[in-house]
Design an enzyme around this catalytic site. Structure first.
Site, PDB file in Angstrom:
ATOM      1  CG  HIS A 140     -22.335   4.362  61.788  1.00  0.00           C
ATOM      2  ND1 HIS A 140     -21.278   4.226  62.652  1.00  0.00           N
ATOM      3  CD2 HIS A 140     -22.778   3.106  61.544  1.00  0.00           C
ATOM      4  CE1 HIS A 140     -21.088   2.933  62.912  1.00  0.00           C
ATOM      5  NE2 HIS A 140     -21.981   2.237  62.254  1.00  0.00           N
TER       6      HIS A 140
ATOM      7  CB  CYS B 123     -44.528  18.727  61.640  1.00  0.00           C
ATOM      8  SG  CYS B 123     -44.469  18.026  59.991  1.00  0.00           S
TER       9      CYS B 123
ATOM     10  CB  SER C  55     -11.110   1.458  60.773  1.00  0.00           C
ATOM     11  OG  SER C  55     -11.993   0.466  61.289  1.00  0.00           O
TER      12      SER C  55
HETATM   13 ZN   LIG Z   1     -42.268  17.662  59.544  1.00  0.00          ZN
END
Ligand SMILES: [Zn+2]
Length: 222
Positions: free
Chosen positions: A93, A129, A167
């Site tokens: 996961h 970014c 589990s």
């Molecule tokens: Zn980035």
């Protein structure tokens, strides 16, 4: 859970008491509103700093060091197996150890994400970014990572013995892994409180506390 971390994906645990997981931990929510996603998820990230590996994590790490355990397949995203020293950890996961920029695909380490959250940034961003980061964990609505699942199936197929720890073995596709080991001629040991669909086919079933049980196994083998 011995480390006090509710399963990220399990409804019914404390983490989800006042929130519908499908409304915060779904990939569509993240895409629509990263801010909404991080308002919920940010607290979880910060709380993980206090969590440390327990005796069960340590026992598995010791068995690997002693050459008696090939690897660990886990649905947990808390990276505690790695922190305990386990080296071959297959995280089906994903893991909070890193986050991914959905714009450039670059990875950002947990420390950077925590630094941003603790400095009051609501939604951690890729510094290149200035675009929201997504934890590198499988959200509702996302596929399981192909490579991790392939690694998990390969490990299950070559195992002489699969030890299933803590589990209920009910969440697919991971719940199908014991079947892979059995089909290939391997055997199962289950260390879990409560019943599982594989109890009748396991050579060993231990019902005690998983930490105590695994530490006893390590002591017996040492
Ligand atoms: Zn980035």
């Amino acid at each position: 859970m011995p480390s006090g971390i509710p399963d990220f994906r399990s409804p019914g645990t404390g983490l989800w008491e006042n929130v519908n997981p499908m409304e915060v931990a779904h990939i569509d929510v993240f895409r629509r509103s990263p801010d909404k996603f991080w308002r919920f998820y940010g607290d979880r990230f910060c709380s993980l700093q206090d969590k440390v590996p327990n005796g069960a994590h340590a026992a598995l790490s010791e068995l690997e060091s002693a050459g008696m355990l090939r690897g660990v397949i886990t649905q947990n995203v808390d990276r505690l197996h790695r922190r305990a020293g386990s080296r071959n950890v297959i995280e089906v996961h994903g893991s909070i150890a890193r986050s991914v920029c959905m714009e450039c695909g670059g990875y950002v380490a947990l420390d950077d994400v925590l630094e941003q959250l603790e400095s009051g940034v609501g939604t951690p961003e890729c510094r290149a970014c200035v675009y929201p980061l997504k934890p590198d964990v499988v959200l509702f609505g996302e596929m399981l990572p192909e490579q991790a699942m392939a690694d998990a199936y390969a490990l299950a197929a070559e195992a002489d013995l699969m030890v299933c720890v803590g589990s209920s073995l009910e969440v697919f596709p991971v719940a199908s892994l014991p079947e892979v080991t059995l089909d290939a001629g391997g055997t199962l040991a289950i260390v879990t409180q409560g019943s599982t669909p594989y109890d009748d086919r396991a050579d060993v079933k231990l019902e005690g506390d998983v930490v105590a049980e695994l530490q006893s196994v390590v002591a017996a083998l040492g």
